[in-house]
Write an enzyme that holds these catalytic residues in place. Structure first.
Site: not given
Length: 828
Positions: A337, A339, A584
């Site tokens: 991911d 970000t 996250d």
């Protein structure tokens, strides 16, 4: 009002007000209670200290004993009370009564090994427990009119627990306050769509918030909570789902089946058929049974895993399930991911471009108001707040724009919004989100945005809603007002980490909710191979097979929804890939749960940390290579040393069978095989098991080990028994059996040393030194008189000893040929 804005990706990033766990070694700052705002809800202020004390006294506490590791008692029990320890223990007691102490050395070795195993696993437990406390979720609870963080086990019945995006519902309850509160219950019910919750609706432990905010009153705590048992089991130290451990268990099962009839035959042969001294017969019978047991293999596996946990713990990596070390070593695709993984959480505004003749000062005021309306800003909104703080310039201040409605971020929507009453009483409603979602295809502004994306910049579109914020199709008719251009902060170590995976032939797929071109540009700056191969997930095929093809052909995917992330992981797995997923935010939870290995950042949401097998407490993507390397070290080395242990098992069983068939005395006493096992297996295996090993883990552990162990064991048994038979014809008279034993021991040692020499390849200085030291140790036993007597080893004459060496050399040549043949036929 609680609003969750989005970053320009349309992804949700954690923005909880609770402090993130940054460093596993650092102490946490104390949480200062925050005064609560006035609320009309009767439970708004929560319980009083006296009420909490009453509930604690009544046992109405969330006392589920969630543990990250086994207890000390369980560790001792698991290491001591094993099937093979029982067998060896009985044989050891027998030998203590019927033979000299040197024939009982194998028992002391087992005691020492078991002690080492307990100590190492206890060290791993301490590491796991300390890291688990650091990574523990700290729900915010209202007490005495103040909000403060407490441990999950301190929640009592009736507590008012606050919720925000990414928060996990830790106990069952009833919603007390809801501000566009959406809860995902898929991990409990299997229902993928988030459920909109209103005051009075029930919430279940184990679910998590995907949008909005609110609070709930705890109605069930402890073991009564819906997911309490699930959560306890999921959080426990576990040794399941490991190909390595299940493979070793399979091997031990077959060994037991072979060992029992062989041992019975040997006992009958030595005690009944051969008319020898009873005590000597018992000693030689035990000497034949003990080496059949690969007892050190299980121990060494436990030690290797435990040491791996300690090593990773020092690097701020919490391994919530031990097999995760092994699993990540088998991974051939890593889904990232963007970000929080390739980029840091913080961003900076580089430019705000008004559109359609909008007044720049007015645009700044809108952005200032949007920032002030969200008490839980994420990275992109925080950048707006930093650039346009409340109370500065413009037409009025942010405080004079009253928030009348809010639309929290949704990963499916890719935007958020808020409605205001401006200073002069004019109502206005605004959306902030992904331009290619809010703008129609073919809009001229998209070309301008495309150029910005190609530079790796993130772009948000500020658009004014013509009607009500929650009106159907509000986004379709929104009027573009400005572009907010943000620059992302690249993680300084991300490029090196991507390069590592490329060197290890691990494919990297960047999956993001951001614009695909922008993500590709960021990945390109970091040197990701194939970063130019981007695909907008809105054009991703839905057929699993076609999706798998698209996943294999492209490296960067943008505008991905949470459900698509899950589908992408499944598509890759359908092609036989072992997939690791990092993330996250709550939009990563489903994919993390379904991936073979889920990796969460320590500062990620409670939900992601709960479902991940590995938590990077230092929030550093660069820790992953260490985990991969540790897993490869464990698996590769255990595969190596397992061949040593099982070679011994094979030749021990075959020697026993040959002794029974030829009706001769068993050639060895326990002391001989204890010496051989220590020098050719025990000591070298310990060092080889902990050595660096960068080979990617291969599947089919049992087949890979046995295809080498069986021919090696057969050759060793054949060479040893040949020497023994020749020696029986060569020697006669008193002391003949001891001379025959010494010659056979010499052959078996030399053949076993050659197996060790093959397994120790490729050679390094310390590997060569290790093999040489073992050979020197045996030579010392042969030349030092008191050691000769202690181990009953004395080579008689020169003809037979050199004959034993010659047979061993022939066996070594045969070993080389067989290993190369197996390597060519089956692969290394």
């Amino acid at each position: 009002m609680t609003q969750r804005a989005l970053d320009s990706s349309g992804e949700q990033t954690p923005g909880s007000p609770r402090p993130a766990m940054i460093d596993a070694g650092a102490e946490l700052d104390p949480v200062h209670p925050v005064e609560l705002p006035p609320s009309g809800h009767p439970d708004a202020t929560g319980l009083t200290t006296a009420e909490v004390a009453e509930r604690v006294a009544r046992g109405e506490v969330n006392d589920v004993p969630v543990r990250s590791s086994r207890s000390v008692t369980e560790i001792v029990r698991a290491n001591v009370f094993t099937r093979f320890n029982l067998i060896i223990g009985v044989l050891w007691v027998i030998m203590l009564f019927v033979a000299p102490i040197q024939d009982s050395l194998f028992g002391f070795v087992i005691v020492a090994n078991t002690g080492i195993g307990i100590i190492q696993e206890w060290r791993a437990k301490k590491t796991l427990d300390s890291l688990a406390v650091i990574g523990e979720a700290k729900p915010t609870v209202r007490r005495d009119g103040k909000a403060a963080e407490i441990s999950t086990h301190e929640i009592v019945l009736g507590d008012v627990v606050e919720l925000g995006p990414g928060d996990k519902v830790v106990v069952d309850g009833t919603v007390a306050e809801a501000d566009s509160l959406e809860i995902d219950e898929s991990l409990l019910t299997g229902e993928a769509d988030p459920v909109l919750k209103r005051p009075g609706d029930p919430v279940m432990s184990g679910s998590f918030v995907v949008a909005g905010g609110g609070a709930f009153t705890a109605t069930k705590v402890g073991r009564e909570a819906y997911a309490a048992q699930l959560a306890e089991e999921a959080s426990r130290f576990t040794l399941v789902h490991s190909e390595l451990r299940s493979g070793i268990s399979t091997i031990l099962k077959y060994v037991t089946w072979m060992m029992v009839p062989t041992a019975i035959g040997l006992i009958i042969s030595q005690l009944v058929v051969k008319d020898n001294n009873f005590k000597d017969s018992v000693a030689r019978t035990v000497g034949g049974i003990v080496p059949m047991i690969p007892e050190g293999l299980v121990l060494l596996t436990s030690v290797a895993f435990a040491i791996g946990v300690v090593r990773l713990g020092r690097k701020q990596c919490l391994v919530q399930e031990l097999p995760a070390i092994e699993g990540l070593a088998r991974v051939d695709v890593v889904c990232l991911d963007k970000t929080g993984t390739l980029t840091e959480g913080g961003m900076d505004i580089t430019e705000v471009r008004p559109l359609n003749g909008s007044d720049e000062a007015y645009v700044h005021q809108v952005l200032r108001s949007l920032g002030s309306s969200d008490p839980r800003p994420n990275a992109s909104l925080q950048a707006i707040i930093d650039a346009y703080p409340a109370g500065e310039g413009g037409r009025g201040t942010a405080e004079s724009w009253a928030v009348t409605d809010a639309m929290p971020f949704s990963s499916a929507r890719k935007y958020s919004g808020a409605a205001f009453t401006e200073t002069d009483g004019t109502p206005s409603a605004w959306l902030l989100g992904a331009p290619d979602v809010l703008l129609p295809d073919g809009d001229g502004t998209l070309t301008e945005i495309e150029h910005l994306n190609e530079q790796g910049l993130r772009v948000l579109l500020l658009a004014r809603v013509r009607g009500e914020l929650d009106a159907p199709g509000a986004a379709d008719g929104a009027v573009p007002t400005a572009l907010v251009v943000l620059e992302q902060r690249l993680r300084p170590d991300a490029g090196e980490t991507l390069a590592y995976f490329a060197q290890q032939n691990v494919a990297t797929k960047v999956i993001s909710g951001d614009n695909a071109v922008s993500v590709g540009a960021v990945a390109g700056k970091l040197g990701l191979a194939g970063a130019e191969n981007t695909l907008d997930a809105r054009r991703m095929p839905t057929d699993p097979d076609e999706m798998a093809t698209a996943m294999e052909e492209n490296a960067v995917f943008g505008r991905v929804t949470p459900q698509q992330k899950r589908d992408m992981v499944a598509a890759l797995q359908s092609r036989g890939h072992t997939v690791a997923m990092t993330g996250d935010g709550v939009n990563d939870v489903l994919a993390l749960k379904d991936a073979d290995i889920g990796v969460s950042m320590g500062s990620g949401s409670e939900a992601t940390r709960a479902v991940a097998q590995i938590v990077l407490l230092n929030n550093s993507f660069a820790t992953l290579p260490s985990v991969v390397a540790e897993g490869r070290r464990v698996i590769g080395n255990i595969t190596r040393v397992a061949t040593l242990f099982l070679t011994k098992t094979v030749y021990s069983v075959l020697l026993a069978i040959l002794v029974v068939c030829f009706q001769v005395e068993y050639p060895f006493l326990p002391r001989h095989l204890t010496l051989l096992s220590t020098l050719t297996i025990g000591v070298p295996a310990f060092f080889l098991a902990l050595a660096p090993n960068k080979e990617r883990a291969q599947p089919h552990f049992v087949r890979r080990v046995m295809r080498y162990a069986i021919p090696s064991g057969v050759i060793a048994a054949a060479a040893t028994f040949t020497t023994y038979l020749v020696a029986r014809h060569h020697y006669s008279g008193p002391g003949a059996l001891e001379a025959e034993t010494s010659a056979a021991t010499l052959t078996l040692f030399l053949v076993s040393m050659w197996v060790l020499a093959i397994i120790a390849r490729p050679y390094t200085w310390w590997r060569i030194g290790l093999v040489a030291a073992m050979g020197l140790g045996f030579l010392i036993v042969l030349v030092v008189p008191w050691l000769q007597d202690f181990f009953a080893l004395k080579l008689v004459g020169t003809t037979m000893p050199w004959g034993a060496v010659g047979i061993a050399v022939a066996a070594a040549a045969l070993l080389e040929f067989s290993w190369r043949l197996v390597g060519r036929r089956f692969g290394a």
